[in-house]
Design a protein around this motif. Structure first.
Motif, short mmCIF file in Angstrom:
data_model
loop_
_atom_site.label_atom_id
_atom_site.label_comp_id
_atom_site.label_asym_id
_atom_site.label_seq_id
_atom_site.Cartn_x
_atom_site.Cartn_y
_atom_site.Cartn_z
N SER A 74 -26.04 -17.80 -10.22
CA SER A 74 -25.53 -18.43 -9.01
C SER A 74 -26.58 -19.44 -8.54
O SER A 74 -27.65 -19.57 -9.16
CB SER A 74 -25.24 -17.39 -7.93
OG SER A 74 -24.54 -17.97 -6.86
N LEU B 5 -28.00 -22.31 -2.18
CA LEU B 5 -27.62 -23.64 -1.69
C LEU B 5 -28.63 -24.22 -0.70
O LEU B 5 -28.53 -25.40 -0.37
CB LEU B 5 -26.23 -23.58 -1.07
CG LEU B 5 -25.11 -23.27 -2.06
CD1 LEU B 5 -23.77 -23.15 -1.33
CD2 LEU B 5 -25.03 -24.32 -3.16
N ALA C 68 -19.91 -15.35 -5.47
CA ALA C 68 -20.94 -16.38 -5.33
C ALA C 68 -20.98 -17.27 -6.55
O ALA C 68 -21.03 -18.50 -6.45
CB ALA C 68 -22.30 -15.74 -5.10
N SER D 76 -19.13 -21.18 0.31
CA SER D 76 -20.32 -20.47 -0.15
C SER D 76 -20.21 -18.99 0.23
O SER D 76 -19.43 -18.61 1.10
CB SER D 76 -21.58 -21.08 0.46
OG SER D 76 -21.56 -20.92 1.87
N HIS E 14 -27.27 -18.06 1.16
CA HIS E 14 -25.95 -18.60 0.86
C HIS E 14 -25.94 -19.17 -0.56
O HIS E 14 -26.79 -19.98 -0.92
CB HIS E 14 -25.58 -19.68 1.88
CG HIS E 14 -25.32 -19.12 3.24
ND1 HIS E 14 -24.05 -18.79 3.68
CD2 HIS E 14 -26.17 -18.78 4.26
CE1 HIS E 14 -24.13 -18.30 4.91
NE2 HIS E 14 -25.40 -18.28 5.28
N GLY F 226 -23.73 -20.65 -4.13
CA GLY F 226 -22.60 -21.39 -4.66
C GLY F 226 -22.52 -21.21 -6.16
O GLY F 226 -23.26 -20.43 -6.77
#
Length: 387
Positions: A151, A154, A191, A201, A208, A210
């Protein structure tokens, strides 16, 4: 380690294109390359849609064919409203937020976190369909050595590799990446599947995240660092060909949809193709070194690369009308129907579209039986870089 513990399955991202991977896996079972019980694949690495597929396979690592059957059932009946909200009220609220922030966000100095689509239904689907509690017993019994889900943080822009696996897995470091041992659950899959801009997100432990494909420029390296010496890699784009330069002609500026399609292709699809080519070059270089050379920095890794024989875009164009009306309306704000075809292939969660991709995956395995059989009959590997 056994051969199974050193064999990895690596699945790329691609939204609805992930149905093709399921067709390939079903084809491998049908032709006897993957057994009905434990798969002979000990390491699973998947990002974005590939994370969803590997999450299911990890839960059924002791009954691999059952896991593939579960994926077949899910993808064959998958509809858009099971992945994101499609009701006009939700989509209208999203459109209004975008319009407000683009028009008045600068003056108000406040912008709301947003995405084009709300993926709350996907969380419900994964919670209902994936028995995550089975992963731990599969690790303990040796049916699964590792599940790895990339993942992207962010805020820091660093990649994070969530790893659920055997306690003796090798530890390693990598620039711009964090390796985090954890019990992978629905939030990690969500995620890794959070396609930028389109899907929201996901918060995990105050951070967090993305889509895992954003920072995942060398997808095979995760499997190699986890100890793989043999890799089955499945892509979701047809082999590229170098086109002859066209006669120069004036073209209109590209729309947002066309630019977004190019960016998604680059983020989701290019990395695994490039990494497979890199592995082939390194394997060629390995052949020139004596196998007992202590200074040799590389090791041989056998890679079976399977990708679609056909372009998905014509299928997506034919079936684009099956995208929910509200979503089509939002997409038309990015460009013409023709321009959004590439985007449609990522968002066309539809039984007809996914079914055709599954059928193509099975057909491609049938057509490639000889090459695939050579891989599964292969001798123990010699090597790709260990990092």
């Amino acid at each position: 380690m056994t051969d199974a513990a050193q064999t990895a399955l690596v699945l790329s991202g691609g939204g609805a294109r992930g149905a093709y991977q399921v067709g390939v896996l079903q084809g491998l079972v049908e032709h006897g390359f993957l057994p009905e019980g434990q798969s002979g694949v000990g390491i699973l690495v998947g990002s974005s849609a590939g994370a969803i597929n590997t999450g299911v396979l990890a839960a059924y690592a002791d009954r691999f064919a059952d896991g593939i059957a579960a994926l077949m059932d899910t993808w064959s009946h998958l509809e858009a409203q099971q992945v994101f909200r499609t009701d006009l009220r939700s989509l209208g609220r999203t459109g209004a937020r975008w319009a407000w922030d683009l028009s008045f966000g600068g003056a108000m100095r406040t912008v709301q976190p947003k995405s084009l689509l709300d993926t709350a239904p996907l969380r419900q689907l994964l919670t209902a369909r994936v028995p995550f509690a089975r992963i731990d017993p599969n690790v303990e019994t040796g049916a699964l050595r590792a599940l790895a889900v990339p993942s992207t943080d962010l805020y820091s822009a660093n990649g994070v590799l969530f790893v659920h696996g055997h306690p003796d897995l090798p530890a390693w470091t990598r620039r711009r990446w964090r390796i985090e041992r954890t019990r992978i659950r629905v939030e990690h899959i969500m995620a890794s599947s959070a396609i930028p801009v389109f899907f929201p997100s996901i918060e995990i432990g105050g951070r967090h995240f993305g889509d895992g494909s954003i920072r995942n420029t060398t997808p095979l390296s995760h499997a190699i660092n986890l100890g793989a010496s043999r890799i089955i890699a499945i892509g979701v784009r047809e082999p590229g060909h170098i086109a002859k330069p066209a006669r120069p002609r004036k073209q209109p500026p590209p729309t947002i949809a066309q630019i977004a399609g190019v960016l998604l292709d680059a983020v989701m699809l290019d990395a695994i193709e490039v990494d497979v080519e890199h592995s082939e070059r390194v394997n060629t270089a390995v052949m020139s070194y004596p196998t007992d050379d202590p200074k040799h920095p590389f090791r041989w890794v056998d890679v079976l690369w399977l990708s679609p024989s056909r372009d998905f875009s014509p299928i997506a164009a034919e079936l684009a009308h099956r995208i929910p009306a509200g979503v089509r309306y939002l997409m038309r704000g990015l460009g013409s129907d023709e321009a959004v075809t590439e985007l449609a292939s990522y968002l066309l969660f539809d039984p007809e579209f996914c079914g055709r991709l599954i059928d193509l995956g099975r057909a491609d395995v049938r057509a490639e039986r000889k090459r695939i059989a050579e891989f599964f009959r292969g001798t123990p590997a010699r090597g790709v870089p260990a990092g």
